[in-house]
Write a protein that holds these residues in place. Structure first.
Motif, short mmCIF file in Angstrom:
data_model
loop_
_atom_site.label_atom_id
_atom_site.label_comp_id
_atom_site.label_asym_id
_atom_site.label_seq_id
_atom_site.Cartn_x
_atom_site.Cartn_y
_atom_site.Cartn_z
N ASP A 14 1.16 -2.53 -0.55
CA ASP A 14 1.11 -3.75 0.25
C ASP A 14 1.01 -3.38 1.73
OD1 ASP A 14 3.29 -6.71 0.32
OD2 ASP A 14 1.36 -6.31 1.25
N GLY A 15 0.01 -3.97 2.42
CA GLY A 15 -0.20 -3.67 3.83
C GLY A 15 -1.15 -2.53 4.10
N GLY A 16 -1.59 -1.85 3.05
CA GLY A 16 -2.49 -0.72 3.20
C GLY A 16 -3.94 -1.12 3.36
N SER A 17 -4.79 -0.10 3.39
CA SER A 17 -6.22 -0.31 3.60
C SER A 17 -7.04 0.45 2.57
CB SER A 17 -6.64 0.15 5.00
OG SER A 17 -5.98 -0.59 6.01
N LEU A 18 -8.22 -0.07 2.28
CA LEU A 18 -9.20 0.60 1.45
C LEU A 18 -10.58 0.24 1.97
CD1 LEU A 18 -8.11 0.04 -2.28
CD2 LEU A 18 -8.21 2.24 -1.09
N ARG A 19 -11.55 1.12 1.72
CA ARG A 19 -12.93 0.80 2.04
C ARG A 19 -13.78 0.96 0.80
NH1 ARG A 19 -17.47 3.07 6.31
NH2 ARG A 19 -17.64 4.82 4.83
N ASN A 84 -8.25 -4.37 5.17
CA ASN A 84 -7.00 -4.03 5.85
C ASN A 84 -5.92 -5.05 5.50
OD1 ASN A 84 -8.35 -1.89 7.19
ND2 ASN A 84 -8.98 -3.27 8.84
N SER A 85 -4.69 -4.69 5.77
CA SER A 85 -3.55 -5.59 5.51
C SER A 85 -3.62 -6.16 4.10
CB SER A 85 -3.53 -6.73 6.54
OG SER A 85 -3.45 -6.23 7.85
N LEU A 86 -3.85 -5.29 3.15
CA LEU A 86 -4.00 -5.72 1.77
C LEU A 86 -2.71 -6.31 1.23
CD1 LEU A 86 -6.26 -2.84 0.50
CD2 LEU A 86 -6.79 -5.28 0.25
N LYS A 87 -2.87 -7.31 0.36
CA LYS A 87 -1.74 -8.01 -0.25
C LYS A 87 -1.84 -7.88 -1.76
CE LYS A 87 -2.19 -11.57 3.34
NZ LYS A 87 -2.37 -13.03 3.59
N THR A 116 -6.12 -2.30 -6.75
CA THR A 116 -4.77 -2.71 -7.11
C THR A 116 -3.87 -2.52 -5.91
OG1 THR A 116 -5.12 -2.06 -9.41
CG2 THR A 116 -2.85 -2.37 -8.68
N VAL A 117 -3.19 -3.60 -5.51
CA VAL A 117 -2.26 -3.55 -4.38
C VAL A 117 -0.86 -3.75 -4.92
CG1 VAL A 117 -1.68 -4.49 -2.12
CG2 VAL A 117 -4.06 -4.56 -2.93
N SER A 118 -0.03 -2.74 -4.75
CA SER A 118 1.34 -2.79 -5.27
C SER A 118 2.29 -3.35 -4.21
CB SER A 118 1.78 -1.40 -5.71
OG SER A 118 1.84 -0.53 -4.60
N SER A 119 3.28 -4.08 -4.70
CA SER A 119 4.25 -4.69 -3.77
C SER A 119 5.45 -3.79 -3.56
CB SER A 119 4.70 -6.04 -4.32
OG SER A 119 5.24 -5.89 -5.61
#
Length: 119
Positions: A14-19, A84-87, A116-119
């Motif tokens: 959570d809050g990370g980034s990917l491209r 960015n700011s992934l949820k 996949t965005v983990s909390s």
């Protein structure tokens, strides 16, 4: 025919980034736009972002405005999605799509890449 190859998905906190990247090959000279859609299990595929190939104008879903950015490399026939700011609610399979000149819909699709965005 056009082939689309996506890459860049994965697991992020959570809050990370990917491209994400999507490389187009084949009859790419007839590209009108490229974009990204996503599908959450049990839901319909939904629009995320798109870029008109000729002029570079962009469009975003309200849910990702200010967090995601779509860009392109014309020389590489590649479109990118910087996330960015992934949820956790961004977790989905992300699909690259291409709309050809003269087409009234997205007429080519990639195979999809899991985000996949983990909390």
């Amino acid at each position: 025919q056009v082939q689309l190859a996506e890459s860049g998905g994965g697991l992020v906190q959570d809050g990370g980034s990917l491209r994400l990247s999507c490389a187009a090959s084949g009859r790419t000279f007839r590209t009108y736009a490229m974009g990204w859609h996503r599908q959450i299990p049990g839901k319909e595929r939904g629009f995320v972002a798109a870029m008109r190939w000729g002029g570079g104008s962009t469009e975003y879903a309200d849910s990702v405005k200010g967090r995601f950015s779509i860009s392109r490399s014309i020389a590489a026939n590649t479109v990118y999605l910087q996330m960015n700011s992934l949820k956790p609610e961004d977790t989905a399979v992300y699909y690259c799509a291409l709309q050809s000149i003269g087409a009234d819909r997205w007429n080519y699709w990639g195979q999809g890449t899991q985000v996949t965005v983990s909390s």
